[in-house]
Design a protein around this motif. Sequence first.
Motif, PDB file in Angstrom:
ATOM      1  N   HIS A 125       1.534  -1.353  -0.134  1.00 27.99           N
ATOM      2  CA  HIS A 125       0.020  -0.220  -0.130  1.00 27.99           C
ATOM      3  C   HIS A 125       0.704   1.408   0.136  1.00 27.99           C
ATOM      4  CE1 HIS A 125      -3.690   2.873   1.309  1.00 27.99           C
ATOM      5  NE2 HIS A 125      -2.433   3.370   2.252  1.00 27.99           N
ATOM      6  N   ARG A 126       0.427   2.031  -0.919  1.00 27.76           N
ATOM      7  CA  ARG A 126       1.694   3.382  -0.971  1.00 27.76           C
ATOM      8  C   ARG A 126       0.842   4.377   0.082  1.00 27.76           C
ATOM      9  NH1 ARG A 126       3.267   7.383  -5.462  1.00 27.76           N
ATOM     10  NH2 ARG A 126       4.648   8.268  -4.453  1.00 27.76           N
ATOM     11  N   VAL A 127       2.130   5.060   0.754  1.00 26.43           N
ATOM     12  CA  VAL A 127       1.727   5.531   2.188  1.00 26.43           C
ATOM     13  C   VAL A 127       2.394   7.305   1.454  1.00 26.43           C
ATOM     14  CG1 VAL A 127       1.111   4.028   3.754  1.00 26.43           C
ATOM     15  CG2 VAL A 127       3.700   4.889   3.089  1.00 26.43           C
ATOM     16  N   ASP A 128       2.014   8.271   2.094  1.00 31.94           N
ATOM     17  CA  ASP A 128       2.192   9.426   1.996  1.00 31.94           C
ATOM     18  C   ASP A 128       3.819   9.473   2.111  1.00 31.94           C
ATOM     19  OD1 ASP A 128       0.004   9.844   0.238  1.00 31.94           O
ATOM     20  OD2 ASP A 128      -1.051  10.833   1.814  1.00 31.94           O
ATOM     21  N   ASP A 129       4.615  10.638   2.660  1.00 32.73           N
ATOM     22  CA  ASP A 129       5.745  10.806   3.183  1.00 32.73           C
ATOM     23  C   ASP A 129       5.427  11.429   4.445  1.00 32.73           C
ATOM     24  OD1 ASP A 129       5.927  13.165   2.283  1.00 32.73           O
ATOM     25  OD2 ASP A 129       7.458  13.316   0.912  1.00 32.73           O
ATOM     26  N   ASP A 130       4.321  12.401   4.751  1.00 29.37           N
ATOM     27  CA  ASP A 130       4.160  12.877   5.979  1.00 29.37           C
ATOM     28  C   ASP A 130       3.122  11.985   7.150  1.00 29.37           C
ATOM     29  OD1 ASP A 130       1.833  12.797   4.646  1.00 29.37           O
ATOM     30  OD2 ASP A 130       0.837  14.092   5.772  1.00 29.37           O
ATOM     31  N   LEU A 131       3.700  10.048   6.677  1.00 28.74           N
ATOM     32  CA  LEU A 131       3.029   9.307   8.022  1.00 28.74           C
ATOM     33  C   LEU A 131       3.861   9.816   9.332  1.00 28.74           C
ATOM     34  CD1 LEU A 131       1.601   6.515   8.053  1.00 28.74           C
ATOM     35  CD2 LEU A 131       3.496   5.149   7.707  1.00 28.74           C
ATOM     36  N   CYS A 132       3.232   9.843   9.942  1.00 28.06           N
ATOM     37  CA  CYS A 132       3.190  10.196  11.607  1.00 28.06           C
ATOM     38  C   CYS A 132       3.642   9.606  12.556  1.00 28.06           C
ATOM     39  CB  CYS A 132       3.438  11.577  11.750  1.00 28.06           C
ATOM     40  SG  CYS A 132       1.887  12.136  11.778  1.00 28.06           S
ATOM     41  N   GLU A 133       1.761   8.294  12.332  1.00 30.29           N
ATOM     42  CA  GLU A 133       2.320   7.391  13.356  1.00 30.29           C
ATOM     43  C   GLU A 133       1.208   6.257  12.166  1.00 30.29           C
ATOM     44  OE1 GLU A 133      -0.838   8.497  16.822  1.00 30.29           O
ATOM     45  OE2 GLU A 133      -0.158  10.436  16.457  1.00 30.29           O
ATOM     46  N   TYR A 134       1.505   5.347  13.354  1.00 25.27           N
ATOM     47  CA  TYR A 134       1.148   3.667  12.512  1.00 25.27           C
ATOM     48  C   TYR A 134       0.384   3.019  13.920  1.00 25.27           C
ATOM     49  CZ  TYR A 134       5.742   3.149  12.446  1.00 25.27           C
ATOM     50  OH  TYR A 134       7.213   3.225  12.598  1.00 25.27           O
ATOM     51  N   SER A 135      -1.067   2.252  13.889  1.00 20.55           N
ATOM     52  CA  SER A 135      -1.009   1.087  15.337  1.00 20.55           C
ATOM     53  C   SER A 135      -2.207   0.520  14.349  1.00 20.55           C
ATOM     54  CB  SER A 135      -2.435   1.938  16.068  1.00 20.55           C
ATOM     55  OG  SER A 135      -3.090   2.159  15.501  1.00 20.55           O
ATOM     56  N   PHE A 136      -1.184  -0.763  14.278  1.00 22.89           N
ATOM     57  CA  PHE A 136      -1.958  -2.984  14.571  1.00 22.89           C
ATOM     58  C   PHE A 136      -2.839  -2.867  15.852  1.00 22.89           C
ATOM     59  CE2 PHE A 136       1.624  -1.881  11.769  1.00 22.89           C
ATOM     60  CZ  PHE A 136       1.965  -2.176  11.044  1.00 22.89           C
ATOM     61  N   ARG A 137      -3.773  -3.356  14.488  1.00 29.12           N
ATOM     62  CA  ARG A 137      -4.923  -4.507  15.345  1.00 29.12           C
ATOM     63  C   ARG A 137      -5.469  -6.023  14.528  1.00 29.12           C
ATOM     64  NH1 ARG A 137      -9.217  -0.628  17.619  1.00 29.12           N
ATOM     65  NH2 ARG A 137     -10.475  -1.057  15.772  1.00 29.12           N
TER      66      ARG A 137
END
Length: 163
Positions: A125-137
């Motif tokens: 999945h393409r993500v933007d370069d300003d990705l600042c947080e991610y969480s996994f469930r």
Amino acid sequence: MGNDHSQIFEMGTFTLSYDEGKSILLCRETSTHKNIWVKKIADIASIENIIEDADHFYIACEHDDIKGYFLAIDKTTGSTAWFIPGKAYFQIIFGGYLFLIFTDEERRFFLIKADTVTGAKIWHHRVDDDLCEYSFRSDRILLTYGSGKTESIIPSTGAVRRE
């Protein structure tokens, strides 16, 4: 004099030591200090991170800001099980799969789900370069960007969940 800088990674029962000057990764038993294996890892400036599961060490190797590769190394033999070219900024094992945030040579960022045994990409999945947080469930991967945008990804398929 050459570069004699070493990186040390304590990995529970194992200690991994990377000698940047010699491009050598040494695996030792932490308790006995017995050498298990030695592996040459060429064409990298440093090791960014190491994670592990029961069978493999997963090593994010950095050449420069956008170049590198991601290795899966057999814990008992030190042999390379598989590798993915590109620079990994983030890596986690979740739900029995490996998730990576990678950049390619054109500085595009991707969230990748890969099989831990073969390294085969299941989805990206393409993500933007300003990705600042991610969480996994188990039901979603939530990506939050500096712009305020959020995306909810279905972990099994990589599809964006439309709410």
